[in-house]
Structures are given as C-alpha cells and as structure tokens.
Design an enzyme around this catalytic site. Structure first.
Site, mmCIF file in Angstrom:
data_model
loop_
_atom_site.group_PDB
_atom_site.id
_atom_site.type_symbol
_atom_site.label_atom_id
_atom_site.label_comp_id
_atom_site.label_asym_id
_atom_site.label_seq_id
_atom_site.Cartn_x
_atom_site.Cartn_y
_atom_site.Cartn_z
ATOM 1 N N PHE A 8 39.193 41.968 42.629
ATOM 2 C CA PHE A 8 39.753 42.971 43.535
ATOM 3 C C PHE A 8 41.277 42.988 43.499
ATOM 4 O O PHE A 8 41.923 41.943 43.444
ATOM 5 C CB PHE A 8 39.329 42.694 44.982
ATOM 6 N N ASP A 9 41.821 44.181 43.582
ATOM 7 C CA ASP A 9 43.220 44.370 43.947
ATOM 8 C C ASP A 9 43.320 44.134 45.454
ATOM 9 O O ASP A 9 42.298 44.109 46.143
ATOM 10 C CB ASP A 9 43.642 45.796 43.589
#
Length: 234
Positions: A8-9
C-alpha cells in the site's frame, strides 16, 4: 485468493494527506504568529510543493533538499524573513502528529485475513512512522518502506526490489500494489512487473498512458478483487 501480498501507498490512499497538511500548516502558521497564513500562503505553498514532489519522482531533487527548498521558495516569493530549515523541521514534527484515516480503511483490512501487508511511501521516514504508530494500523504492516531510507522513490524499480527483499518474496504474480498516484504507485508497479490497483475515489480521469490492472473507488471493491479465486483454465 488471487493476491496474498498487498503493498500500500500511504498518503491519499490510506490516510487523508490534505487534512494532514492543512492542520500541520495551520498550527505552524499560528506558532509563527501568522494568523492569516492559510489564506495568504497556502495556495503558493501547494503550487511549489507540487513542482518539487514531481521533481522527486523524476529524480531531479532529493527528499533532503525538498524538506527545505519548498519553504525557501515560499518565503522568497512572499519576502518573508523566516529560517526555512527550522520551519521545515517543525512542519515535519507537526505532520507526524496528524492521523486522519480515510473512511473504510479499517474495515477493509479486517476483511483481508490471510494477506501480508507492506507500506511503501515516498514520504519522510520520521513522519510516516509517527503517523502509522499513532493509528490503529500500527501493528498491521510487516515492513514500512520509505524512499528516505532506500535512497530511491516510486516509480523507480529499485525501491520495489528493496521491498521484495525485505519481505523475502520473489513471486510477482501474488503481489498487488495499491495507491492513488498513477505516476508514482501505478507506474512504479507496472515498471516492476507486478499488478497494480488505482485507488480513485474521486473518479479522476486518467489522461495518461499509464494503465492500472484494476481501478477502484471504494475499499469494498479491493476486498472483492483480493478474495476472488483465480479460475483455472483447463
């Protein structure tokens, strides 16, 4: 399960960076006795910051330079006699105290049992670790990788190689990169040869040639994608 490793960002993917930035700057302007700072300087700051973060993605600057340069340019533009280096450090300190999770994130993670989670961000190490540590996600990620510690940033393939090494994985087919930025998260994942998922809750139009594997507007959609069984072709 189609994917069992999810990368994930952070900003504008899991956390609302707009709110984080706004609150940090508001508190800092008040500290510097600039009560109209948000009205007088925020538009200029956003324009300057956008240019510098784009420069970072394309290797034209570094995080260390960006940290100070954005405020140097702001204060020069408005003829303000303020120490940009001290202001920049105080800004990072205040950013680290702002935790504003995007709606649906906690429920999404609760419905992704059996997956491994990693965080991959171009942000500052001290800020991102502080924000995650102050949230309900603090024990969720196996690794939290920042561009500051690796010397590379998304979309460079080297930061993905570093992440895979930290996770001790090699099978790219089981990995999904999720983020809001086409030029950073999606382009980076595409460059590295892994599937990508563009988080696009505001229905932005993709005017680039960058093509994500998946596009979602809500976290419920990601749960459906990840938990979908791959049909074997016989």
């Amino acid at each position: 399960m189609r994917y069992d490793v999810l990368i994930f960002d952070l900003d504008d993917t899991l956390f609302d960076f707009g709110m984080t930035e706004k609150n940090a700057l508001l508190h800092l302007f008040m500290e510097y006795e600039l009560p109209n700072g948000m009205e007088d300087y925020l538009p200029s700051y956003k324009d300057i910051s956008k240019v510098l973060w784009d420069d970072l993605e394309h290797g034209r600057t570094t995080l260390a330079k960006l940290k100070v340069e954005r405020f140097k340019r702001l204060f020069l533009q408005h003829a303000m006699d303020i120490d940009a280096e001290a202001f920049g450090q105080k800004y990072l300190d205040k950013l680290g105290k702002e935790v504003h999770m995007i709606d649906g994130v906690e429920e999404m993670f609760a419905n992704l049992s059996g997956c491994r989670f990693a965080l991959l961000t171009n942000g500052f190490k001290e800020v991102q670790h502080a924000r995650i540590g102050g949230s309900s996600l603090k024990n969720l990620f196996e690794v939290i990788i920042t561009s500051e510690e690796t010397g590379f940033q998304k979309p460079q393939t080297e930061i993905f190689e570093y992440t895979f090494d930290k996770l001790n994985i090699s099978d790219k087919s089981r990995v999904l990169m999720i983020g809001d930025s086409l030029t950073s998260d999606i382009q980076g994942g595409n460059n590295f040869g892994i599937d990508t998922c563009w988080f696009n809750p505001h229905l932005k139009k993709n005017v680039t040639a960058i093509e994500p594997t998946h596009e979602i507007q809500s976290w419920e959609e990601l749960v459906e994608i990840v938990n979908k069984e791959v049909l074997e072709v016989k």
